[in-house]
Design a protein around this motif. Structure first.
Motif, PDB file in Angstrom:
ATOM      1  N   ALA A 158       1.327  -1.629   0.277  1.00  0.00           N
ATOM      2  CA  ALA A 158      -0.009   0.028  -0.066  1.00  0.00           C
ATOM      3  C   ALA A 158       0.980   1.343   0.177  1.00  0.00           C
ATOM      4  N   ALA A 159       1.513   1.300   0.098  1.00  0.00           N
ATOM      5  CA  ALA A 159       2.963   2.624   1.209  1.00  0.00           C
ATOM      6  C   ALA A 159       3.362   2.699  -0.560  1.00  0.00           C
ATOM      7  N   ALA A 160       3.720   1.318  -0.642  1.00  0.00           N
ATOM      8  CA  ALA A 160       4.710   2.292  -2.707  1.00  0.00           C
ATOM      9  C   ALA A 160       3.665   2.446  -3.222  1.00  0.00           C
ATOM     10  N   VAL A 161       2.424   1.919  -3.330  1.00  0.00           N
ATOM     11  CA  VAL A 161       1.626   1.908  -5.101  1.00  0.00           C
ATOM     12  C   VAL A 161       0.990   3.829  -4.015  1.00  0.00           C
ATOM     13  N   ALA A 162       0.905   3.590  -3.088  1.00  0.00           N
ATOM     14  CA  ALA A 162       0.207   5.163  -2.462  1.00  0.00           C
ATOM     15  C   ALA A 162       1.147   6.112  -2.561  1.00  0.00           C
ATOM     16  N   LEU A 163       2.389   5.548  -2.729  1.00  0.00           N
ATOM     17  CA  LEU A 163       3.701   6.856  -3.565  1.00  0.00           C
ATOM     18  C   LEU A 163       4.041   6.947  -4.900  1.00  0.00           C
ATOM     19  N   GLY A 164       3.677   6.542  -5.572  1.00  0.00           N
ATOM     20  CA  GLY A 164       3.319   6.305  -6.633  1.00  0.00           C
ATOM     21  C   GLY A 164       2.425   7.228  -6.667  1.00  0.00           C
ATOM     22  N   LYS A 165       0.730   7.093  -6.289  1.00  0.00           N
ATOM     23  CA  LYS A 165      -0.372   8.623  -6.669  1.00  0.00           C
ATOM     24  C   LYS A 165       0.133   9.692  -6.089  1.00  0.00           C
ATOM     25  N   ILE A 166       0.545  10.017  -5.183  1.00  0.00           N
ATOM     26  CA  ILE A 166       1.156  10.947  -4.505  1.00  0.00           C
ATOM     27  C   ILE A 166       2.332  11.590  -5.018  1.00  0.00           C
ATOM     28  N   GLY A 167       3.254  10.488  -5.675  1.00  0.00           N
ATOM     29  CA  GLY A 167       4.087  11.311  -7.255  1.00  0.00           C
ATOM     30  C   GLY A 167       4.981  12.500  -5.677  1.00  0.00           C
ATOM     31  N   SER A 168       5.368  12.306  -5.052  1.00  0.00           N
ATOM     32  CA  SER A 168       5.885  12.434  -3.922  1.00  0.00           C
ATOM     33  C   SER A 168       7.730  12.098  -4.395  1.00  0.00           C
ATOM     34  N   SER A 169       8.396  13.058  -4.765  1.00  0.00           N
ATOM     35  CA  SER A 169       9.748  12.754  -5.089  1.00  0.00           C
ATOM     36  C   SER A 169      10.462  12.463  -4.164  1.00  0.00           C
ATOM     37  N   GLN A 170      10.590  12.943  -2.467  1.00  0.00           N
ATOM     38  CA  GLN A 170      10.745  12.486  -1.830  1.00  0.00           C
ATOM     39  C   GLN A 170      10.989  10.966  -1.847  1.00  0.00           C
ATOM     40  N   ALA A 171       9.950  10.050  -2.176  1.00  0.00           N
ATOM     41  CA  ALA A 171      10.037   9.043  -2.210  1.00  0.00           C
ATOM     42  C   ALA A 171      11.061   8.373  -3.219  1.00  0.00           C
ATOM     43  N   THR A 172      11.673   9.166  -4.191  1.00  0.00           N
ATOM     44  CA  THR A 172      11.899   7.219  -4.694  1.00  0.00           C
ATOM     45  C   THR A 172      13.247   6.852  -4.473  1.00  0.00           C
ATOM     46  N   GLU A 173      14.129   7.325  -3.686  1.00  0.00           N
ATOM     47  CA  GLU A 173      15.491   6.728  -3.046  1.00  0.00           C
ATOM     48  C   GLU A 173      14.424   5.006  -2.094  1.00  0.00           C
ATOM     49  N   GLY A 174      13.372   5.376  -1.127  1.00  0.00           N
ATOM     50  CA  GLY A 174      12.191   4.647  -0.617  1.00  0.00           C
ATOM     51  C   GLY A 174      11.834   2.855  -1.510  1.00  0.00           C
ATOM     52  N   LEU A 175      11.368   3.565  -2.632  1.00  0.00           N
ATOM     53  CA  LEU A 175      11.712   2.652  -3.952  1.00  0.00           C
ATOM     54  C   LEU A 175      12.313   1.915  -4.717  1.00  0.00           C
ATOM     55  N   VAL A 176      13.031   2.927  -4.444  1.00  0.00           N
ATOM     56  CA  VAL A 176      14.154   1.943  -5.726  1.00  0.00           C
ATOM     57  C   VAL A 176      15.162   0.877  -4.606  1.00  0.00           C
ATOM     58  N   ALA A 177      14.667   1.328  -2.706  1.00  0.00           N
ATOM     59  CA  ALA A 177      15.627   0.063  -2.283  1.00  0.00           C
ATOM     60  C   ALA A 177      14.529  -0.923  -1.979  1.00  0.00           C
ATOM     61  N   THR A 178      12.967  -1.148  -2.058  1.00  0.00           N
ATOM     62  CA  THR A 178      11.603  -1.901  -2.125  1.00  0.00           C
ATOM     63  C   THR A 178      11.656  -2.518  -3.448  1.00  0.00           C
ATOM     64  N   ILE A 179      12.143  -2.147  -4.499  1.00  0.00           N
ATOM     65  CA  ILE A 179      12.678  -2.925  -5.533  1.00  0.00           C
ATOM     66  C   ILE A 179      13.432  -4.883  -5.799  1.00  0.00           C
ATOM     67  N   MET A 180      13.922  -4.333  -4.190  1.00  0.00           N
ATOM     68  CA  MET A 180      14.998  -5.849  -3.845  1.00  0.00           C
ATOM     69  C   MET A 180      13.694  -6.850  -2.338  1.00  0.00           C
ATOM     70  N   ASP A 181      12.777  -5.903  -2.413  1.00  0.00           N
ATOM     71  CA  ASP A 181      11.741  -6.361  -1.490  1.00  0.00           C
ATOM     72  C   ASP A 181      11.726  -8.392  -1.471  1.00  0.00           C
ATOM     73  N   ARG A 182      11.426  -9.031   0.016  1.00  0.00           N
ATOM     74  CA  ARG A 182      11.568 -10.351  -0.578  1.00  0.00           C
ATOM     75  C   ARG A 182       9.876 -10.829  -0.434  1.00  0.00           C
ATOM     76  N   ASP A 183       9.119  -9.872  -0.416  1.00  0.00           N
ATOM     77  CA  ASP A 183       7.309 -10.131  -1.052  1.00  0.00           C
ATOM     78  C   ASP A 183       7.756  -9.272  -2.447  1.00  0.00           C
ATOM     79  N   SER A 184       6.717 -10.606  -3.732  1.00  0.00           N
ATOM     80  CA  SER A 184       6.994 -10.106  -4.858  1.00  0.00           C
ATOM     81  C   SER A 184       5.892  -9.024  -5.197  1.00  0.00           C
ATOM     82  N   GLY A 185       4.876  -9.096  -4.800  1.00  0.00           N
ATOM     83  CA  GLY A 185       4.101  -7.782  -4.807  1.00  0.00           C
ATOM     84  C   GLY A 185       4.368  -6.718  -4.367  1.00  0.00           C
TER      85      GLY A 185
END
Length: 195
Positions: A158-185
């Motif tokens: 939900a956090a990843a989806v929300a950050l995409g909707k909100i469109g915050s540039s602050q979130a980019t670094e966190g989203l990039v790190a989340t690409i390695m999350d253990r859950d595929s979803g």
């Protein structure tokens, strides 16, 4: 005032083929037998007070139905009636109130909804994240970015989806790190949001 008692009375009255004599009796009878949508459709804001009684005395199921029915009423008193539901110990009541309040888009609901981002129940946190995205709360982007590390996969998604909707540039670094999350979803949500 007890919804169980009024519901039983309404059933007995129906078996006796009783019919309401006035609008007040008709509204009370509709609410007592669980016809919340019918009551809201016919009586509008007049249904707020009887539905508020259900929020105090009804079962969790009835409370959720009452909250959803109130979402159809266009009156500021609905906000005042539903805000206390955000403090409910019942997860489903709290989540239903979050969903309906976030559709009302009043500035008065933003802070109470955002306070739920720190709720102990992960389903409530998910609902709060989704509400922040619906309301385009850019001020919540940093808090939601931190939630990309939550222990629950549904919160991280939900956090990843929300950050995409909100469109915050602050979130980019966190989203990039989340690409390695253990859950595929979660990974898919992060990639979609980065896109």
């Amino acid at each position: 005032p007890d919804s169980l008692v009024s519901g039983r009375a309404s059933q007995v009255l129906d078996r006796q083929h009783w019919r309401p004599r006035n609008a007040e009796e008709e509204l009370c009878h509709a609410i007592a037998r669980g016809g919340f949508v019918e009551a809201v459709t016919k009586f509008g804001a007049q249904a707020i007070e009887p539905l508020a009684t259900i929020l105090k005395t009804g079962s969790v199921t009835l409370q959720v139905k009452a909250i959803r029915a109130m979402g159809e009423i266009k009156d500021d008193r609905v906000i005042d009636t539903l805000l206390p539901c955000l403090q409910s110990p019942e997860r489903n009541v709290c989540v239903a109130a979050v969903e309906i309040l976030s559709e009302l888009t009043s500035p008065r609901i933003v802070d109470p909804l955002l306070s739920l981002l720190a709720h102990s129940d992960h389903k409530v946190r998910v609902a709060a994240i989704e509400a922040a995205a619906r309301l385009d709360c850019r001020q919540a982007a940093q808090t939601i970015s931190g939630m990309l590390k939550d222990s629950n996969w549904d919160v991280r998604t939900a956090a990843a989806v929300a950050l995409g909707k909100i469109g915050s540039s602050q979130a980019t670094e966190g989203l990039v790190a989340t690409i390695m999350d253990r859950d595929s979803g979660v990974r898919q949500a992060a990639i979609a949001s980065l896109g």
